[in-house]
Every structure is written in C-alpha cells, then in structure tokens.
Design a protein around this motif. Structure first.
Motif, PDB file in Angstrom:
ATOM      1  N   ALA A  15      10.019 -22.199   3.645  1.00  7.22           N
ATOM      2  CA  ALA A  15      11.472 -22.214   3.703  1.00  7.22           C
ATOM      3  C   ALA A  15      12.031 -20.791   3.566  1.00  7.22           C
ATOM      4  N   PRO A  16      13.179 -20.514   4.161  1.00 10.37           N
ATOM      5  CA  PRO A  16      13.762 -19.162   4.094  1.00 10.37           C
ATOM      6  C   PRO A  16      13.943 -18.643   2.675  1.00 10.37           C
ATOM      7  N   ASP A  17      14.362 -19.508   1.736  1.00 12.32           N
ATOM      8  CA  ASP A  17      14.560 -19.027   0.369  1.00 12.32           C
ATOM      9  C   ASP A  17      13.238 -18.643  -0.281  1.00 12.32           C
ATOM     10  N   PHE A  18      12.149 -19.372   0.050  1.00 13.70           N
ATOM     11  CA  PHE A  18      10.838 -19.005  -0.476  1.00 13.70           C
ATOM     12  C   PHE A  18      10.400 -17.666   0.099  1.00 13.70           C
ATOM     13  N   VAL A  19      10.583 -17.470   1.390  1.00 18.63           N
ATOM     14  CA  VAL A  19      10.205 -16.200   2.026  1.00 18.63           C
ATOM     15  C   VAL A  19      10.945 -15.045   1.372  1.00 18.63           C
TER      16      VAL A  19
END
Length: 428
Positions: free
Chosen positions: A233-237
């Motif tokens: 997910a973008p927030d994890f990246v």
C-alpha cells in the motif's frame, strides 16, 4: 527512445546459464563473440600516485586517437562484454582493475580516484588525444565522481573523505576526459543501498531482529512469495522509505562513533604511552551490515513498472539474499561505509556529480533492470548539465542479458548503440 531486439536467438544452454546467475562479475562475458581479428592486446601493470598497485588491458586494432575506458570500483572488467564492440567501431579500449577487486571492505571512493587517474595518465602518455569513460553499473558513479573532481581547481577538490581522512586530491594529476557513456548505471552504491536496505532491523547486533510493522516479507504488509506478485500500500511504501533513510543515518552514526573512538585512543596513547590505547588506536573494527536486499520494487512490480521480473540482483528468493552472508555492504570498515555505501554521506552519487558534467553523454538503460528503475534513470539523465546527451532504452536485464530466451541479448543492441554514438561524436 526504445530499441527493439533484432530477434537473433541465444543458444539454449547459454541462456539457461545466464538466467541461473545473479550478481557480480556478469559483465565480463564475451561469449559467444570474440575480439575482432587483428586486435592487439597489451596487459599493463601500474602504480598509483599513492603507490598502490593497479593495472589494465589495452585493446587496439589499427590507429585511433580515442580510447574508451571501462572500470568498476570493485569488480574485474578485463573481459567486459562491450570491449569487442568498441574495438569493432574503430576505437581503442582500456579495461582497468581497481586495487580492491572482489573485496570492498575498505573501499573508499576518494582513494579509488587515484586508481582512475593512474590509468588515464598512462593513456595520455601513450598518445591518446581523446578519452571517453564508460561506466557500467557502479562504474558510472565512480567515473562521474572522477569527472567532477578532475574539472575542479586542485585546491577546490574534496579535502577529506566522509570518514575524515585527508584525500590528497589537491596534489593528484587528474587528466580531464572528453565524454561519458553510462550503461545500466545506478545512482551510486550508497543510493542503491538506500533503496534496498531492510529498515525492519531493530538491532544491528541481531541479524534476525524484525519490526513487524516494517517487515517487507510479511503478508500482512503486502508481500507474496515468488512468483508473487506482492502489493504494498502507498502508506506502507512511504513509511518504509522513511525508515530506510533512518537506518542509514543510524549506521552513519555508528561508523563515525567507531572512527572517533579509534582516534581518541590514538591521542591518549601519544599523551600517556598507554599500551591498551595503542591497541585500541591501531584496531580498525569492521561493520557487519545485515539485510541489504529488500527493495519493495523488486517484489511489487507495479511500483515504477518496467520489463523486469520478480526478484533482485541476487536472485528470486528474498529470504536467502536478504538474510544470507552474501550481499551489498555486508562487511566494511567504518570509512568504507561512509564513503561508498551510505546514501547520506557518500560523495560518489550521480545526483551530486552530474551537474558538473558538460561533456557529451550517452545513457543506456536496460528496461528489465532490477537495480535502476525507469524514474531513477530519467532523473539521472535530467541531472546532467550537458546539452549533448542521449538516453536509450534497450530490452535486457541489468547485465544486458535477454529477458526471454527467444530474443537477442540487450548487450548486443547496446554494443551497436555505443559504437554508433562513439562514431557520431568522436569519429572512427
């Protein structure tokens, strides 16, 4: 600009051997081609200005006043796959070995510039009027650093390494070169590591320590076993990238603390004559940096998409390459960490050196590379000051091997492109 493969098949056995290999020394492969008939080969032993041993091989066919140089800061390049193409195009080729072939535990890029300078001074003495540098992979950041420093007035060159040693670059004869070719370049060894270091390590003294919220190999965070695909997910990246930078900063602090402790012991030994401090001052501890093969883009192919497949330079099993003994920066001195492997401290980063380079530039990007991704290659290209620059995109993996068995290896198309560019800019 994309360059399609011509469709020439690769022998099945050769292709299978290619695909089984991973990282290291894969750029030294001429098979199934040989040097052009009439090529004269000369092996040369050299001493650098700081009295280290280096050397190279000069390939000449006919007469040319232009020589193309190939070197990597830690790999053997004598049989680099582009040498036959350079000679066939009508130019001399020089492949040089660094002082630290196959062992970068003490590699400082400021010192490696002495190796480059020794080779180029030899070539000038042989009568070559024009010199073009060809940096493949990590050779690109080494040569970019050399070009930046060689064009400065001696007193403006970097005076100290990131670890604090005097560089002595002000007294080094650094011949200025005439052009630069980059083949599958990454931004620099430190910047490369910044993208693939595992930030879930919670204790540098415990190789198995893991922060679950940052674990790149946890299904809860989006990981899928090969052939995948993983989906992060973008927030994890975003959190992952920030944590990677934070881990590099912590390693920088550790490296500087180790250096400071050694220097302090030397000072005390001079003041007190303490034998214990003499021991501490003479000892250079080595840093063991675990878990350096975890770039999310290698497992989630939707991140900066390209022609690449699942896996890293070291293979398709991320547990083996990330937790195993072999990998980038696994063992290095504190000085080597700061100069070579720290994306925060290293001077050998193309984003730092490219603005100083105004000579003609060719950048060859392989579209299946798993170390340099499309956005990275585009940013690198844009960063060069020169107005005479060309960016070619050719199908192939990081080493210019074919992406599928039925197509021609990208290194063959790259060889033709390099030859054409050299003739266009430097004659035949």
């Amino acid at each position: 600009m994309d360059m399609p493969a011509s469709g020439t098949p690769t022998p099945a056995a050769h292709q299978a051997a290619d695909q089984a290999a991973t990282a290291g020394f894969l750029n030294t492969d001429w098979n199934p081609r040989d040097l052009p008939d009439g090529t004269l080969t000369r092996n040369v032993a050299l001493r650098t200005a700081d009295r280290a041993a280096t050397g190279g091989t000069l390939y000449v066919r006919g007469r040319s006043d232009t020589v193309v140089c190939i070197m990597h800061p830690r790999e053997f390049m004598a049989c680099h796959y582009l040498v036959p193409d350079i000679v066939e195009a009508g130019f001399a080729a020089w492949s040089q070995s660094p002082r630290s072939v196959g062992n970068d535990s003490r590699l400082e890029h400021e010192t490696a510039l002495f190796d480059v300078a020794a080779g180029l001074s030899f070539l000038r003495a042989q009568g070559f009027r024009r010199i073009v540098l060809l940096g493949n992979s990590g050779g690109g950041s080494l040569y970019g650093f050399y070009m930046q420093q060689s064009q400065l007035a001696p007193e403006r060159r970097i005076a100290r390494t990131p670890g604090g040693r005097p560089t002595n670059l002000a007294s080094l004869d650094m011949p200025v070169v005439d052009g630069l070719v980059l083949v599958a370049p990454h931004p620099g060894q430190g910047m490369l590591l910044m993208g693939c270091i595992d930030p879930s390590v919670t204790n540098e003294d415990d190789a198995l320590s893991v922060e679950p919220a940052l674990d790149p190999f946890s299904p809860a965070n989006g990981f899928a076993e090969p052939p995948g695909p993983s989906r992060y997910a973008p927030d994890f990246v975003e959190r992952y990238r920030s944590a990677q930078k934070a881990r590099v900063a912590r390693l920088d602090e550790r490296a500087r603390a180790l250096i400071a402790e050694r220097l302090a012991a030397r000072k005390r030994a001079k003041e007190t004559g303490s034998v214990d401090d003499r021991r501490r001052g003479a000892h250079t501890p080595l840093m063991t940096v675990w878990r350096t093969d975890a770039d999310l883009r290698c497992f989630d192919l939707t991140l900066d998409p390209s022609d690449r497949g699942y896996g890293t330079l070291w293979g398709r099993d991320p547990f083996a390459s990330n937790y195993g003994a072999v990998g980038f920066a696994r063992v290095c001195s504190p000085e080597a960490w700061l100069s070579t492997w720290s994306g925060l401290s290293s001077n050998a980063a193309l984003y730092k050196t490219a603005p100083a380079i105004e000579q003609p530039l060719l950048l060859v990007e392989y579209t299946g590379d798993v170390s340099t991704f499309p956005s990275t290659a585009a940013a690198l290209f844009d960063g060069f000051a020169t107005r005479h620059k060309t960016h070619l995109r050719i199908r192939g993996d990081h080493h210019g091997r074919a992406l599928i068995p039925e197509e021609e290896p990208g290194r063959y198309a790259a060889g033709r492109a390099v030859g054409d560019w050299l003739r266009d800019h430097f004659g035949g």
